[in-house]
Design a protein around this motif. Sequence first.
Motif, PDB file in Angstrom:
ATOM      1  N   PRO A 260       0.975  -1.214  -0.132  1.00 17.00           N
ATOM      2  CA  PRO A 260       0.028  -0.055   0.117  1.00 17.00           C
ATOM      3  C   PRO A 260       0.745   1.268   0.051  1.00 17.00           C
ATOM      4  CG  PRO A 260      -0.968  -1.673   1.429  1.00 17.00           C
ATOM      5  CD  PRO A 260       0.222  -2.213   1.120  1.00 17.00           C
ATOM      6  N   SER A 264       0.384   4.054  -2.884  1.00 20.88           N
ATOM      7  CA  SER A 264       0.251   5.484  -2.016  1.00 20.88           C
ATOM      8  C   SER A 264       1.030   6.362  -2.855  1.00 20.88           C
ATOM      9  CB  SER A 264       0.031   5.597  -1.081  1.00 20.88           C
ATOM     10  OG  SER A 264      -0.301   6.829  -0.394  1.00 20.88           O
ATOM     11  N   CYS A 269      -3.586   4.547  -6.745  1.00 16.14           N
ATOM     12  CA  CYS A 269      -4.577   3.644  -5.952  1.00 16.14           C
ATOM     13  C   CYS A 269      -5.863   4.530  -6.160  1.00 16.14           C
ATOM     14  CB  CYS A 269      -4.160   3.728  -4.314  1.00 16.14           C
ATOM     15  SG  CYS A 269      -2.773   2.904  -3.956  1.00 16.14           S
TER      16      CYS A 269
END
Length: 365
Positions: A260, A264, A269
Amino acid sequence: MNKQKSDNSKIRVEQAANGQLSTIKLGLDVHADTIVVVRSLDQSAPQPAQKFTPAKFSQWIKTQLAQGQEVHSCYEAGPFGYTLHRQLLQLGVKNIVVQPVCLDERHTGVNHDKSDARELALRLDRYVSGNTRALAVVRVPTPAEEQKRIASRQREQIKREVQRLAAQGRGLLLTQGHREKRGWWQGRRWQALHPALPAWLVERLEVFRRLLAALTDELKAATAALEAAAPAARPKGLGGLTYEVIEREVGDWNRFQNRPQVGSYTGLCGGISSSGNSHRLLSITKHGNVRLRTALVEMAWRLALWQRDGKLVRPWQPVLGNPKASKGARKKAVVARARQLAVDLGRWRTGRVTPQDLGWEMAGV
Protein backbone atom coordinates in the motif's frame (compact mmCIF):
# COMPACT_ATOMS: atom_id res chain seq x y z
CA MET A 1 -8.23 32.98 34.37
CA ASN A 2 -5.99 35.53 32.65
CA LYS A 3 -3.91 35.82 35.81
CA GLN A 4 -3.37 32.04 35.84
CA LYS A 5 -2.22 32.10 32.22
CA SER A 6 0.14 34.96 33.04
CA ASP A 7 1.58 33.04 35.99
CA ASN A 8 2.08 29.92 33.85
CA SER A 9 3.81 32.01 31.22
CA LYS A 10 6.19 33.47 33.82
CA ILE A 11 6.97 29.99 35.08
CA ARG A 12 7.80 28.85 31.56
CA VAL A 13 10.10 31.83 31.05
CA GLU A 14 11.90 31.10 34.32
CA GLN A 15 12.28 27.44 33.40
CA ALA A 16 13.68 28.43 30.00
CA ALA A 17 16.19 30.73 31.69
CA ASN A 18 17.29 27.90 33.99
CA GLY A 19 17.46 25.31 31.20
CA GLN A 20 14.73 23.20 32.85
CA LEU A 21 12.40 22.82 29.84
CA SER A 22 11.67 19.35 28.55
CA THR A 23 10.72 20.19 24.97
CA ILE A 24 10.63 23.29 22.82
CA LYS A 25 8.49 23.16 19.67
CA LEU A 26 9.07 25.59 16.82
CA GLY A 27 6.74 26.16 13.88
CA LEU A 28 8.69 27.74 11.02
CA ASP A 29 7.31 29.67 8.07
CA VAL A 30 10.32 29.92 5.77
CA HIS A 31 10.96 32.56 3.12
CA ALA A 32 14.02 33.61 1.17
CA ASP A 33 14.82 36.62 3.38
CA THR A 34 12.97 35.86 6.61
CA ILE A 35 11.93 33.01 8.88
CA VAL A 36 8.82 33.51 11.02
CA VAL A 37 8.91 31.37 14.19
CA VAL A 38 6.21 30.50 16.71
CA ARG A 39 7.53 28.81 19.85
CA SER A 40 5.76 26.50 22.29
CA LEU A 41 7.42 25.63 25.61
CA ASP A 42 6.53 22.16 26.92
CA GLN A 43 2.71 22.00 27.08
CA SER A 44 2.09 25.75 27.10
CA ALA A 45 0.19 27.68 24.44
CA PRO A 46 2.17 29.03 21.48
CA GLN A 47 3.92 32.32 22.05
CA PRO A 48 3.63 35.35 19.72
CA ALA A 49 5.43 35.01 16.40
CA GLN A 50 8.98 36.25 15.94
CA LYS A 51 10.69 37.18 12.68
CA PHE A 52 14.37 36.53 11.95
CA THR A 53 16.76 36.81 9.07
CA PRO A 54 18.42 33.45 8.23
CA ALA A 55 21.66 34.56 9.91
CA LYS A 56 19.89 35.76 13.08
CA PHE A 57 17.80 32.59 13.16
CA SER A 58 20.94 30.42 13.22
CA GLN A 59 22.19 32.32 16.25
CA TRP A 60 18.82 32.26 17.99
CA ILE A 61 18.32 28.53 17.51
CA LYS A 62 21.53 27.86 19.46
CA THR A 63 20.07 29.66 22.47
CA GLN A 64 17.01 27.39 22.30
CA LEU A 65 19.19 24.29 22.38
CA ALA A 66 20.69 25.56 25.63
CA GLN A 67 17.25 26.08 27.21
CA GLY A 68 15.52 22.76 26.53
CA GLN A 69 16.37 19.09 26.67
CA GLU A 70 14.86 18.62 23.20
CA VAL A 71 14.10 21.14 20.46
CA HIS A 72 11.64 20.09 17.75
CA SER A 73 10.83 22.11 14.65
CA CYS A 74 9.03 21.75 11.34
CA TYR A 75 8.48 23.65 8.12
CA GLU A 76 6.64 22.99 4.88
CA ALA A 77 8.38 21.49 1.85
CA GLY A 78 8.75 24.01 -0.92
CA PRO A 79 11.13 25.99 -3.12
CA PHE A 80 13.83 26.26 -0.43
CA GLY A 81 14.62 22.55 -0.47
CA TYR A 82 16.24 20.75 2.43
CA THR A 83 19.25 22.95 3.20
CA LEU A 84 17.64 24.40 6.34
CA HIS A 85 16.58 20.92 7.46
CA ARG A 86 20.13 19.61 7.23
CA GLN A 87 21.51 22.66 9.04
CA LEU A 88 19.03 22.18 11.89
CA LEU A 89 19.85 18.50 12.22
CA GLN A 90 23.55 19.32 12.35
CA LEU A 91 22.92 21.75 15.21
CA GLY A 92 20.97 19.12 17.14
CA VAL A 93 17.38 20.18 16.42
CA LYS A 94 14.87 17.40 15.69
CA ASN A 95 13.43 18.93 12.55
CA ILE A 96 10.92 17.46 10.12
CA VAL A 97 9.80 18.67 6.70
CA VAL A 98 6.06 18.36 6.19
CA GLN A 99 3.71 18.27 3.24
CA PRO A 100 2.27 21.70 2.34
CA VAL A 101 -1.44 21.98 3.13
CA CYS A 102 -4.01 24.72 3.66
CA LEU A 103 -3.36 25.77 7.25
CA ASP A 104 -6.56 27.84 7.43
CA GLU A 105 -8.77 24.84 8.21
CA ARG A 106 -11.73 26.95 9.30
CA HIS A 107 -11.57 29.05 6.13
CA THR A 108 -11.62 32.27 8.12
CA GLY A 109 -9.99 34.17 5.28
CA VAL A 110 -7.12 35.20 7.56
CA ASN A 111 -3.96 33.53 6.38
CA HIS A 112 -0.48 35.02 6.79
CA ASP A 113 3.02 34.07 7.91
CA LYS A 114 2.24 34.38 11.62
CA SER A 115 -0.93 32.29 11.43
CA ASP A 116 0.84 29.62 9.37
CA ALA A 117 3.74 29.39 11.83
CA ARG A 118 1.29 29.19 14.75
CA GLU A 119 -0.71 26.39 13.13
CA LEU A 120 2.48 24.47 12.39
CA ALA A 121 3.54 24.85 16.03
CA LEU A 122 0.17 23.53 17.23
CA ARG A 123 0.31 20.54 14.91
CA LEU A 124 3.93 19.87 15.85
CA ASP A 125 2.91 19.81 19.50
CA ARG A 126 0.35 17.10 18.75
CA TYR A 127 2.86 15.24 16.60
CA VAL A 128 5.55 15.21 19.31
CA SER A 129 2.92 14.05 21.82
CA GLY A 130 2.30 10.93 19.73
CA ASN A 131 -0.34 11.92 17.18
CA THR A 132 1.71 11.11 14.07
CA ARG A 133 -1.25 11.96 11.82
CA ALA A 134 -1.10 15.59 12.86
CA LEU A 135 1.57 16.18 10.20
CA ALA A 136 2.37 14.44 6.92
CA VAL A 137 6.14 14.08 7.09
CA VAL A 138 8.09 14.26 3.82
CA ARG A 139 11.01 11.90 3.34
CA VAL A 140 14.17 13.94 2.90
CA PRO A 141 16.50 12.47 0.28
CA THR A 142 20.20 12.15 0.87
CA PRO A 143 22.37 14.76 -0.89
CA ALA A 144 23.45 12.10 -3.42
CA GLU A 145 19.84 11.11 -4.15
CA GLU A 146 18.85 14.75 -4.50
CA GLN A 147 21.64 15.48 -6.97
CA LYS A 148 20.67 12.52 -9.15
CA ARG A 149 17.00 13.49 -9.07
CA ILE A 150 17.83 17.08 -10.03
CA ALA A 151 19.67 15.82 -13.13
CA SER A 152 16.65 13.86 -14.39
CA ARG A 153 14.24 16.68 -13.56
CA GLN A 154 16.43 19.22 -15.34
CA ARG A 155 16.16 17.10 -18.50
CA GLU A 156 12.37 17.21 -18.16
CA GLN A 157 12.49 21.00 -17.76
CA ILE A 158 14.58 21.35 -20.93
CA LYS A 159 12.14 19.13 -22.81
CA ARG A 160 9.21 21.30 -21.73
CA GLU A 161 11.08 24.43 -22.77
CA VAL A 162 11.66 22.95 -26.23
CA GLN A 163 7.96 22.18 -26.51
CA ARG A 164 7.03 25.68 -25.32
CA LEU A 165 9.28 27.49 -27.80
CA ALA A 166 8.19 25.23 -30.67
CA ALA A 167 4.55 25.99 -29.82
CA GLN A 168 5.27 29.74 -29.79
CA GLY A 169 6.77 29.45 -33.26
CA ARG A 170 3.74 27.54 -34.53
CA GLY A 171 1.50 30.18 -33.01
CA LEU A 172 3.37 32.94 -34.82
CA LEU A 173 3.07 31.05 -38.10
CA LEU A 174 -0.65 30.53 -37.54
CA THR A 175 -1.21 34.27 -37.12
CA GLN A 176 0.16 34.69 -40.65
CA GLY A 177 -1.97 31.96 -42.17
CA HIS A 178 0.52 29.07 -42.03
CA ARG A 179 -0.60 26.00 -40.11
CA GLU A 180 2.35 23.80 -39.16
CA LYS A 181 2.85 20.74 -36.98
CA ARG A 182 5.63 19.81 -34.60
CA GLY A 183 9.16 19.97 -35.90
CA TRP A 184 8.46 22.96 -38.16
CA TRP A 185 11.91 24.34 -37.37
CA GLN A 186 13.96 21.22 -38.16
CA GLY A 187 15.99 20.33 -41.23
CA ARG A 188 14.00 19.64 -44.35
CA ARG A 189 10.77 20.96 -42.87
CA TRP A 190 12.30 24.39 -42.44
CA GLN A 191 14.05 24.31 -45.83
CA ALA A 192 10.69 23.67 -47.50
CA LEU A 193 8.86 26.22 -45.37
CA HIS A 194 10.96 29.37 -45.23
CA PRO A 195 11.00 30.20 -49.02
CA ALA A 196 7.21 30.70 -48.80
CA LEU A 197 7.49 33.12 -45.86
CA PRO A 198 8.14 36.86 -45.91
CA ALA A 199 11.60 37.99 -44.85
CA TRP A 200 10.43 39.68 -41.65
CA LEU A 201 8.68 36.49 -40.49
CA VAL A 202 11.74 34.36 -41.23
CA GLU A 203 13.82 36.77 -39.17
CA ARG A 204 11.49 36.38 -36.17
CA LEU A 205 11.33 32.61 -36.51
CA GLU A 206 15.11 32.34 -36.68
CA VAL A 207 15.21 33.58 -33.08
CA PHE A 208 13.15 30.57 -32.03
CA ARG A 209 15.24 28.24 -34.20
CA ARG A 210 18.52 29.31 -32.59
CA LEU A 211 17.09 28.77 -29.10
CA LEU A 212 15.52 25.46 -30.08
CA ALA A 213 18.77 24.22 -31.64
CA ALA A 214 20.76 24.98 -28.46
CA LEU A 215 18.13 23.44 -26.18
CA THR A 216 17.81 20.35 -28.37
CA ASP A 217 21.55 19.74 -28.09
CA GLU A 218 21.30 20.03 -24.30
CA LEU A 219 18.32 17.70 -24.27
CA LYS A 220 20.16 15.06 -26.30
CA ALA A 221 23.18 15.29 -24.00
CA ALA A 222 21.05 14.99 -20.85
CA THR A 223 19.14 12.02 -22.30
CA ALA A 224 22.34 10.25 -23.31
CA ALA A 225 23.83 10.74 -19.84
CA LEU A 226 20.78 9.22 -18.14
CA GLU A 227 20.64 6.28 -20.54
CA ALA A 228 24.35 5.61 -20.01
CA ALA A 229 23.84 5.49 -16.23
CA ALA A 230 21.24 2.72 -16.47
CA PRO A 231 22.39 -0.91 -16.05
CA ALA A 232 22.43 -3.11 -19.13
CA ALA A 233 20.47 -5.91 -17.40
CA ARG A 234 16.85 -4.79 -17.17
CA PRO A 235 13.45 -6.05 -18.33
CA LYS A 236 12.71 -5.76 -22.03
CA GLY A 237 10.52 -2.75 -22.60
CA LEU A 238 12.14 -0.81 -19.77
CA GLY A 239 14.44 1.68 -21.49
CA GLY A 240 17.46 3.21 -19.85
CA LEU A 241 15.85 6.64 -19.60
CA THR A 242 12.66 5.36 -17.98
CA TYR A 243 14.65 3.16 -15.61
CA GLU A 244 16.74 6.09 -14.39
CA VAL A 245 13.72 8.38 -14.00
CA ILE A 246 11.95 5.77 -11.85
CA GLU A 247 15.02 5.01 -9.76
CA ARG A 248 15.87 8.66 -9.15
CA GLU A 249 12.33 9.63 -8.22
CA VAL A 250 12.03 6.75 -5.73
CA GLY A 251 15.52 7.23 -4.30
CA ASP A 252 15.53 4.16 -2.08
CA TRP A 253 13.10 1.25 -2.51
CA ASN A 254 13.73 0.16 1.07
CA ARG A 255 11.76 3.20 2.26
CA PHE A 256 8.51 1.29 1.63
CA GLN A 257 7.37 -1.22 4.23
CA ASN A 258 4.45 -2.74 2.31
CA ARG A 259 2.55 -2.67 -0.98
CA PRO A 260 0.00 0.00 0.00
CA GLN A 261 2.84 2.43 0.66
CA VAL A 262 4.19 1.88 -2.85
CA GLY A 263 0.75 2.36 -4.40
CA SER A 264 0.12 5.48 -2.35
CA TYR A 265 3.40 7.10 -3.38
CA THR A 266 2.67 6.50 -7.06
CA GLY A 267 -0.84 7.95 -6.77
CA LEU A 268 -2.22 4.99 -8.74
CA CYS A 269 -4.54 3.75 -5.98
CA GLY A 270 -8.28 4.09 -6.45
CA GLY A 271 -10.12 6.64 -4.33
CA ILE A 272 -13.16 5.84 -2.23
CA SER A 273 -16.15 7.80 -0.96
CA SER A 274 -17.97 6.02 1.86
CA SER A 275 -20.46 7.26 4.43
CA GLY A 276 -23.07 5.12 6.16
CA ASN A 277 -24.65 2.83 3.60
CA SER A 278 -23.22 4.81 0.70
CA HIS A 279 -20.09 3.29 -0.79
CA ARG A 280 -18.63 4.54 -4.07
CA LEU A 281 -15.32 3.84 -5.79
CA LEU A 282 -13.57 6.81 -7.38
CA SER A 283 -10.80 7.30 -9.91
CA ILE A 284 -7.15 7.09 -8.88
CA THR A 285 -6.06 9.57 -6.24
CA LYS A 286 -3.06 11.03 -8.15
CA HIS A 287 -1.76 11.77 -4.67
CA GLY A 288 1.90 10.89 -5.04
CA ASN A 289 4.83 11.60 -7.35
CA VAL A 290 3.53 12.68 -10.75
CA ARG A 291 6.85 12.07 -12.54
CA LEU A 292 7.02 8.54 -11.21
CA ARG A 293 3.38 7.90 -12.11
CA THR A 294 3.92 9.07 -15.69
CA ALA A 295 6.99 6.87 -16.15
CA LEU A 296 5.19 3.82 -14.75
CA VAL A 297 2.18 4.26 -17.05
CA GLU A 298 4.46 4.64 -20.08
CA MET A 299 6.34 1.51 -19.07
CA ALA A 300 3.09 -0.43 -18.59
CA TRP A 301 2.10 0.34 -22.19
CA ARG A 302 5.47 -0.83 -23.49
CA LEU A 303 5.43 -4.04 -21.49
CA ALA A 304 2.21 -4.97 -23.28
CA LEU A 305 4.36 -5.26 -26.42
CA TRP A 306 7.63 -6.57 -25.02
CA GLN A 307 6.48 -8.84 -22.18
CA ARG A 308 3.36 -10.52 -23.58
CA ASP A 309 4.02 -13.74 -21.65
CA GLY A 310 4.85 -12.05 -18.34
CA LYS A 311 2.77 -12.73 -15.25
CA LEU A 312 1.78 -9.07 -15.07
CA VAL A 313 0.67 -8.80 -18.70
CA ARG A 314 -1.18 -12.09 -19.27
CA PRO A 315 -4.22 -11.38 -17.02
CA TRP A 316 -4.94 -8.17 -18.94
CA GLN A 317 -4.51 -9.52 -22.47
CA PRO A 318 -8.29 -10.14 -22.88
CA VAL A 319 -8.70 -6.36 -22.58
CA LEU A 320 -5.55 -5.03 -24.23
CA GLY A 321 -5.62 -7.64 -26.97
CA ASN A 322 -9.29 -7.11 -27.74
CA PRO A 323 -9.80 -4.57 -30.57
CA LYS A 324 -13.41 -4.10 -29.41
CA ALA A 325 -12.39 -3.05 -25.89
CA SER A 326 -13.21 0.56 -25.09
CA LYS A 327 -10.59 3.23 -24.55
CA GLY A 328 -11.65 3.54 -20.90
CA ALA A 329 -11.24 -0.19 -20.30
CA ARG A 330 -7.75 -0.09 -21.77
CA LYS A 331 -6.76 2.84 -19.56
CA LYS A 332 -8.04 1.07 -16.44
CA ALA A 333 -6.07 -2.05 -17.35
CA VAL A 334 -2.87 -0.05 -17.89
CA VAL A 335 -3.28 1.85 -14.60
CA ALA A 336 -3.77 -1.43 -12.73
CA ARG A 337 -0.66 -2.85 -14.37
CA ALA A 338 1.35 0.28 -13.61
CA ARG A 339 0.42 0.04 -9.93
CA GLN A 340 1.44 -3.62 -9.75
CA LEU A 341 4.53 -2.84 -11.80
CA ALA A 342 5.72 -0.40 -9.12
CA VAL A 343 5.30 -3.13 -6.52
CA ASP A 344 7.17 -5.67 -8.67
CA LEU A 345 10.01 -3.23 -9.34
CA GLY A 346 10.35 -2.61 -5.61
CA ARG A 347 10.46 -6.33 -4.84
CA TRP A 348 13.04 -6.88 -7.59
CA ARG A 349 15.26 -3.94 -6.59
CA THR A 350 15.25 -5.01 -2.91
CA GLY A 351 16.17 -8.59 -3.81
CA ARG A 352 12.95 -10.25 -2.66
CA VAL A 353 12.19 -11.75 -6.06
CA THR A 354 14.09 -12.53 -9.24
CA PRO A 355 13.09 -11.56 -12.80
CA GLN A 356 12.32 -15.25 -13.38
CA ASP A 357 9.83 -15.20 -10.51
CA LEU A 358 8.03 -12.31 -12.20
CA GLY A 359 8.17 -13.89 -15.63
CA TRP A 360 10.25 -11.05 -17.05
CA GLU A 361 12.31 -11.48 -20.17
CA MET A 362 15.56 -9.63 -19.51
CA ALA A 363 17.70 -7.67 -21.96
CA GLY A 364 21.46 -7.30 -21.76
CA VAL A 365 21.96 -10.60 -19.91
